[in-house]
Design a protein around this motif. Structure first.
Motif, PDB file in Angstrom:
ATOM      1  N   LEU A  60       0.827  -1.204   0.000  1.00  0.00           N
ATOM      2  CA  LEU A  60       0.000   0.000   0.000  1.00  0.00           C
ATOM      3  C   LEU A  60       0.860   1.252   0.000  1.00  0.00           C
ATOM      4  N   THR A  61       1.931   1.241   0.777  1.00  0.00           N
ATOM      5  CA  THR A  61       2.823   2.396   0.850  1.00  0.00           C
ATOM      6  C   THR A  61       3.545   2.619  -0.470  1.00  0.00           C
ATOM      7  N   ALA A  62       3.957   1.512  -1.106  1.00  0.00           N
ATOM      8  CA  ALA A  62       4.716   1.622  -2.356  1.00  0.00           C
ATOM      9  C   ALA A  62       3.839   1.926  -3.559  1.00  0.00           C
ATOM     10  N   GLN A  63       2.526   1.763  -3.423  1.00  0.00           N
ATOM     11  CA  GLN A  63       1.631   1.883  -4.569  1.00  0.00           C
ATOM     12  C   GLN A  63       1.710   3.263  -5.216  1.00  0.00           C
ATOM     13  N   TYR A  64       1.786   4.299  -4.408  1.00  0.00           N
ATOM     14  CA  TYR A  64       1.817   5.659  -4.937  1.00  0.00           C
ATOM     15  C   TYR A  64       3.125   6.373  -4.576  1.00  0.00           C
ATOM     16  N   GLN A  66       5.773   6.813  -6.275  1.00  0.00           N
ATOM     17  CA  GLN A  66       6.358   7.598  -7.365  1.00  0.00           C
ATOM     18  C   GLN A  66       5.515   8.819  -7.724  1.00  0.00           C
ATOM     19  N   ALA A  67       4.305   8.912  -7.175  1.00  0.00           N
ATOM     20  CA  ALA A  67       3.427  10.044  -7.486  1.00  0.00           C
ATOM     21  C   ALA A  67       3.737  11.219  -6.569  1.00  0.00           C
ATOM     22  N   LYS A  68       3.599  12.427  -7.103  1.00  0.00           N
ATOM     23  CA  LYS A  68       3.906  13.614  -6.308  1.00  0.00           C
ATOM     24  C   LYS A  68       2.920  13.799  -5.158  1.00  0.00           C
ATOM     25  N   LEU A  69       1.661  13.445  -5.387  1.00  0.00           N
ATOM     26  CA  LEU A  69       0.665  13.577  -4.327  1.00  0.00           C
ATOM     27  C   LEU A  69       0.706  12.410  -3.351  1.00  0.00           C
ATOM     28  N   GLY A  70       1.460  11.366  -3.687  1.00  0.00           N
ATOM     29  CA  GLY A  70       1.657  10.248  -2.775  1.00  0.00           C
ATOM     30  C   GLY A  70       0.361   9.575  -2.375  1.00  0.00           C
ATOM     31  N   GLN A  71       0.182   9.377  -1.075  1.00  0.00           N
ATOM     32  CA  GLN A  71      -0.948   8.616  -0.552  1.00  0.00           C
ATOM     33  C   GLN A  71      -2.277   9.351  -0.696  1.00  0.00           C
ATOM     34  N   VAL A  72      -2.252  10.616  -1.122  1.00  0.00           N
ATOM     35  CA  VAL A  72      -3.505  11.348  -1.351  1.00  0.00           C
ATOM     36  C   VAL A  72      -4.330  10.651  -2.423  1.00  0.00           C
ATOM     37  N   TRP A  73      -3.656   9.954  -3.357  1.00  0.00           N
ATOM     38  CA  TRP A  73      -4.367   9.265  -4.422  1.00  0.00           C
ATOM     39  C   TRP A  73      -5.236   8.132  -3.911  1.00  0.00           C
ATOM     40  N   GLN A  74      -4.971   7.638  -2.715  1.00  0.00           N
ATOM     41  CA  GLN A  74      -5.812   6.592  -2.139  1.00  0.00           C
ATOM     42  C   GLN A  74      -7.247   7.085  -1.962  1.00  0.00           C
ATOM     43  N   VAL A  75      -7.412   8.362  -1.673  1.00  0.00           N
ATOM     44  CA  VAL A  75      -8.741   8.947  -1.525  1.00  0.00           C
ATOM     45  C   VAL A  75      -9.180   9.624  -2.812  1.00  0.00           C
ATOM     46  N   LEU A  76      -8.226  10.229  -3.528  1.00  0.00           N
ATOM     47  CA  LEU A  76      -8.564  11.005  -4.715  1.00  0.00           C
ATOM     48  C   LEU A  76      -9.076  10.135  -5.859  1.00  0.00           C
ATOM     49  N   THR A  77      -8.512   8.944  -6.024  1.00  0.00           N
ATOM     50  CA  THR A  77      -8.919   8.077  -7.134  1.00  0.00           C
ATOM     51  C   THR A  77     -10.397   7.691  -7.069  1.00  0.00           C
ATOM     52  N   LEU A 150      -6.256  -7.496   2.105  1.00  0.00           N
ATOM     53  CA  LEU A 150      -6.040  -6.656   3.284  1.00  0.00           C
ATOM     54  C   LEU A 150      -5.524  -5.280   2.868  1.00  0.00           C
ATOM     55  N   GLN A 151      -4.685  -5.239   1.842  1.00  0.00           N
ATOM     56  CA  GLN A 151      -4.220  -3.951   1.315  1.00  0.00           C
ATOM     57  C   GLN A 151      -5.387  -3.104   0.826  1.00  0.00           C
ATOM     58  N   GLN A 152      -6.314  -3.726   0.111  1.00  0.00           N
ATOM     59  CA  GLN A 152      -7.472  -2.984  -0.395  1.00  0.00           C
ATOM     60  C   GLN A 152      -8.407  -2.561   0.734  1.00  0.00           C
ATOM     61  N   LEU A 153      -8.477  -3.363   1.796  1.00  0.00           N
ATOM     62  CA  LEU A 153      -9.279  -2.968   2.956  1.00  0.00           C
ATOM     63  C   LEU A 153      -8.686  -1.734   3.622  1.00  0.00           C
ATOM     64  N   GLN A 154      -7.362  -1.700   3.745  1.00  0.00           N
ATOM     65  CA  GLN A 154      -6.717  -0.524   4.321  1.00  0.00           C
ATOM     66  C   GLN A 154      -6.969   0.705   3.457  1.00  0.00           C
ATOM     67  N   GLN A 155      -6.932   0.526   2.145  1.00  0.00           N
ATOM     68  CA  GLN A 155      -7.197   1.652   1.260  1.00  0.00           C
ATOM     69  C   GLN A 155      -8.644   2.123   1.400  1.00  0.00           C
ATOM     70  N   LEU A 156      -9.571   1.172   1.563  1.00  0.00           N
ATOM     71  CA  LEU A 156     -10.970   1.551   1.759  1.00  0.00           C
ATOM     72  C   LEU A 156     -11.140   2.358   3.036  1.00  0.00           C
ATOM     73  N   LEU A 157     -10.427   2.000   4.085  1.00  0.00           N
ATOM     74  CA  LEU A 157     -10.552   2.727   5.349  1.00  0.00           C
ATOM     75  C   LEU A 157     -10.102   4.179   5.194  1.00  0.00           C
ATOM     76  N   PHE A 158      -9.059   4.417   4.376  1.00  0.00           N
ATOM     77  CA  PHE A 158      -8.675   5.796   4.074  1.00  0.00           C
ATOM     78  C   PHE A 158      -9.822   6.515   3.362  1.00  0.00           C
ATOM     79  N   SER A 159     -10.437   5.823   2.401  1.00  0.00           N
ATOM     80  CA  SER A 159     -11.537   6.418   1.646  1.00  0.00           C
ATOM     81  C   SER A 159     -12.751   6.685   2.530  1.00  0.00           C
ATOM     82  N   MET A 160     -12.953   5.824   3.531  1.00  0.00           N
ATOM     83  CA  MET A 160     -14.104   6.002   4.417  1.00  0.00           C
ATOM     84  C   MET A 160     -14.011   7.303   5.201  1.00  0.00           C
ATOM     85  N   ALA A 161     -12.793   7.736   5.485  1.00  0.00           N
ATOM     86  CA  ALA A 161     -12.636   9.021   6.170  1.00  0.00           C
ATOM     87  C   ALA A 161     -13.183  10.153   5.297  1.00  0.00           C
TER      88      ALA A 161
END
Length: 306
Positions: A60-64, A66-77, A150-161
């Motif tokens: 999950l950490t490595a997924q974004y 290389q992107a400038k916005l980093g982990q923000v894409w977990q919610v932005l996508t 489990l990785q996708q569940l963690q990403q969903l929890l970010f989106s739930m916020a």
């Protein structure tokens, strides 16, 4: 002397297989790569639970990274996906008519569907995309598709916020029913993990499945009420057979989406849910979770081999 030179040496007879098996058992040896029993496999998987959690977090950490916005894409996508669906379906096609709190309704559907879609897509490549790891280390191969879920569940929890902020901005009040989101997510995770295990085994032998799955998942999405209310649409088509409505509402993706809408959105009433919805959700989770796990385990010794 010549006769002695040409006399073949005596060789000891090979011991019978029963003696070899007894010798191996006496010294605690087993066949390398052999499939363990199901209870032993579960114990091995549980013993590597920390690896599963750490592997999913690292992915999950490595997924974004290389992107400038980093982990923000977990919610932005998923938010951008919801915005596109709102413009196309809500405005151009008018599916928002008759659906109160359509934006929270749509965003909830998109987030919950993305959880299932991403879990299955990641499961398709869980073995075929990690052959180096599979061939280099000895571990229960089911750890890979489960860790991706489990990785996708963690990403969903970010989106739930972000979803909570959207609900509050559109006037949806905080309610005790929000707690129902927890068992709904647990059941959905079990279902997603089971389906991921199934497609992981299929994808290990047929890598082309990864190219086919986007079309299958897109068709499934359109039948799951992500962008529209199934009960509202079917009420307009009174000539449609009753079994069609039952099949659409019993669709597992639609069941988990509707449960989350029922838990989070006060205008989404229980009358919009199919009868015995919690039993259906638990049944899908049990069928896919247990069945998928056993189906994957049966081919355990074949993963990573030419």
């Amino acid at each position: 002397m010549t006769q002695a030179l040409h006399t073949p040496p005596r060789t000891a007879e090979a011991p019978p297989e029963a003696d070899l098996a007894a010798l191996a058992a006496r010294h605690g040896l087993s066949v390398s790569g052999a499939r363990p029993s199901l209870p032993q496999y579960v114990r091995q998987l549980w013993a590597r639970r920390h690896f599963i959690a750490a592997f999913s977090t690292a992915k999950l950490t490595a997924q974004y990274s290389q992107a400038k916005l980093g982990q923000v894409w977990q919610v932005l996508t998923p938010l951008l996906n919801a915005a596109v669906y709102y413009l196309i379906f809500g405005k151009l096609m008018g599916t928002s008519r008759g659906v109160p709190d359509f934006v929270p309704f749509l965003v909830t559907g998109v987030f919950v569907w993305t959880f299932t879609q991403s879990s299955i897509m990641a499961g398709t490549r869980a073995i075929s995309g990690n052959l180096g790891l599979v061939r280099a280390l000895h571990f229960p191969r089911a750890a890979l598709p489960i860790s991706f879920c489990l990785q996708q569940l963690q990403q969903l929890l970010f989106s739930m916020a972000a979803l909570v902020v959207i609900l509050l901005c559109f006037g949806v009040p905080v309610a005790a029913s929000w707690l129902l989101a927890v068992p709904a997510l647990v059941l959905q995770f079990a279902f997603n993990a089971g389906v991921s295990l199934i497609v992981a085994r299929l994808g290990a032998k047929t890598p082309d499945l990864a190219q086919l799955m986007p079309f299958v998942l897109r068709t499934w999405m359109y039948a799951s009420g992500v962008m529209f209310s199934i009960s509202h649409i079917m009420s307009k088509h009174t000539d449609a057979p009753s079994w069609l409505t039952a099949v659409l509402q019993a669709n597992p993706a639609a069941v988990y989406i509707d449960l989350m809408r029922f838990a989070l959105i006060d205008s989404f009433q229980g009358s919009q849910l199919p009868p015995h919805v919690w039993a259906i959700a638990a049944g899908w989770a049990l069928l896919a979770g247990v069945g998928g796990f056993i189906y994957f385990w049966k081919a355990e010794e074949t993963y990573g081999r030419g």
